[in-house]
Write a protein that holds these residues in place. Structure first.
Motif, mmCIF file in Angstrom:
data_model
loop_
_atom_site.group_PDB
_atom_site.id
_atom_site.type_symbol
_atom_site.label_atom_id
_atom_site.label_comp_id
_atom_site.label_asym_id
_atom_site.label_seq_id
_atom_site.Cartn_x
_atom_site.Cartn_y
_atom_site.Cartn_z
ATOM 1 N N SER A 117 56.902 -17.316 -3.874
ATOM 2 C CA SER A 117 55.656 -16.668 -4.319
ATOM 3 C C SER A 117 54.742 -16.440 -3.110
ATOM 4 C CB SER A 117 54.932 -17.560 -5.324
ATOM 5 O OG SER A 117 54.457 -18.733 -4.674
ATOM 6 N N GLU A 118 53.799 -15.543 -3.307
ATOM 7 C CA GLU A 118 52.831 -15.262 -2.241
ATOM 8 C C GLU A 118 52.036 -16.536 -1.906
ATOM 9 O OE1 GLU A 118 49.109 -12.274 -1.204
ATOM 10 O OE2 GLU A 118 49.906 -12.334 -3.238
ATOM 11 N N ALA A 119 51.714 -17.315 -2.937
ATOM 12 C CA ALA A 119 50.944 -18.556 -2.732
ATOM 13 C C ALA A 119 51.716 -19.533 -1.843
ATOM 14 C CB ALA A 119 50.632 -19.209 -4.070
ATOM 15 N N GLU A 120 53.032 -19.622 -2.061
ATOM 16 C CA GLU A 120 53.850 -20.530 -1.232
ATOM 17 C C GLU A 120 53.842 -20.100 0.237
ATOM 18 O OE1 GLU A 120 57.381 -22.348 -3.973
ATOM 19 O OE2 GLU A 120 57.328 -20.179 -3.778
ATOM 20 N N LEU A 121 53.869 -18.788 0.457
ATOM 21 C CA LEU A 121 53.848 -18.283 1.833
ATOM 22 C C LEU A 121 52.481 -18.523 2.468
ATOM 23 C CD1 LEU A 121 55.703 -14.869 1.388
ATOM 24 C CD2 LEU A 121 56.614 -16.958 2.394
#
Length: 349
Positions: free
Chosen positions: A125-129
């Motif tokens: 996910s974008e949040a993980e990146l």
């Protein structure tokens, strides 16, 4: 239950890997690499190059990546990249990396490995990146805006590790988030499409970070690094110019005397003695005697490495051959892995 991603658990696993390496080295596939942004220095040598050679000589499957694509995560030019890449290969060979045992290859030369980026991006996910601390640190250090490539840099690293089925990556503590994300990507892919990738763990470096000559982090941009490619004269000049302080008595005190202590750390790692022992020996000899001692210690340690490097400087054709052969092998492996990925995803037509 301690968190799997905690430092304590990573350290336990790393210690178990060390035990395993001694017994069954051929069960391990190691990947590591460098960005060709300039010359490699003593920090690189004692931090990673030396341990790569040790792993290679234990008969671990060793792979070294020249991460040329990763230069453009935070740089606006590739002006000196070819020169940097060839010089990096010379440094590797001079330090003892053997192309018959270790695959040396360049990022941009292996399309199939880079193609793994597409399925892997769908697994995070974008949040993980955005949470990755290394990406934030890279962005702040370069003063560069956050490019899409910099944001997805950890996924690119997962492609590098997993294309050759790497299961061990030598890193410092600050790089652990990258290993966690690689492990997450491998697991999610395996769970979703069927098992293709191994579990990946960190082999934590046992070498303390070597400070630069001024006590700060050793860095090309600070001008406080001694490059492997420097001559004995250039080394002497760089050490002579380094900042110390006005106190004559030499003591090891990194907090209050960073310049003197940085020099002592360099001498210690090259001679195998302790900083305190060297400081006591020099005593009232002052910074002049300290610099003389450090210069001799560095030049003596690196003399055989530099002698070998000179041979490669005079034989660029051989250096290019090493890289071409490494690229060829990497493409073979990458195409096989990409084939397995497409097969698992039902994308073979």
């Amino acid at each position: 239950m301690p968190n799997e991603n905690s430092y304590e658990v990573a350290l336990q696993k790393s210690n178990a890997i060390r035990e395993g390496l001694a017994k069954t080295p051929d069960k391990f596939t190691m990947l590591t690499g460098d960005r060709p942004t300039g010359r490699l220095h003593l920090g690189h040598y004692f931090g990673t190059l030396k341990s790569r050679v040790e792993l290679q000589d234990m008969a671990v499957h060793t792979n070294v990546l020249i991460a040329d694509y990763q230069v453009i995560t935070d740089r606006d030019t590739t002006e000196h990249i070819q020169d940097n890449v060839y010089n990096m290969v010379m440094d590797y060979l001079a330090c003892g990396i053997d192309p018959d045992k270790t695959m040396i290859y360049a990022h941009s030369a292996v399309p199939a490995a880079n193609q793994l980026m597409l399925p892997f991006l769908s697994l995070v996910s974008e949040a993980e990146l955005a949470r990755n601390p290394t990406v934030k640190a890279e962005m702040e250090a370069s003063g560069h805006e956050l490019t899409g490539l910099l944001l997805t840099y950890p996924v690119h690293q997962a492609c590098d590790i997993l294309f050759c089925k790497g299961n061990v990556v030598p890193v410092g503590r600050d790089q652990l988030p990258h290993i966690e994300l690689t492990r997450t990507i491998a697991r999610r892919f395996n769970n979703r499409y069927g098992k293709v990738f191994p579990e990946v763990d960190a082999l934590l470096s046992e070498t303390p970070l070597l400070p630069g000559l001024d006590g700060r982090k050793m860095s090309k941009s600070y001008g406080n690094a001694i490059n492997i490619s420097m001559t004995a004269e250039e080394t002497a000049k760089r050490i002579k110019k380094s900042q110390t302080d006005s106190e004559r008595m030499i003591t090891f005190d990194p907090e209050n005397r960073p310049g003197v202590s940085g020099l002592l750390s360099t001498a210690a790692i090259c001679t195998g003695r302790s900083e305190v022992e060297i400081a006591e020996e020099i005593g009232m000899g002052g910074s002049g005697q300290l610099k003389k001692y450090v210069t001799e210690a560095v030049n003596e340690y690196f003399a055989p490495i530099r002698e070998r490097r000179q041979r490669y400087e005079n034989d660029l054709d051989y250096v290019k051959d090493v890289l071409h052969e490494g690229n060829r092998r990497a493409n073979e492996i990458a195409e096989q892995t990409l084939g397995e990925v497409q097969d698992a995803m039902g994308m073979v037509y």
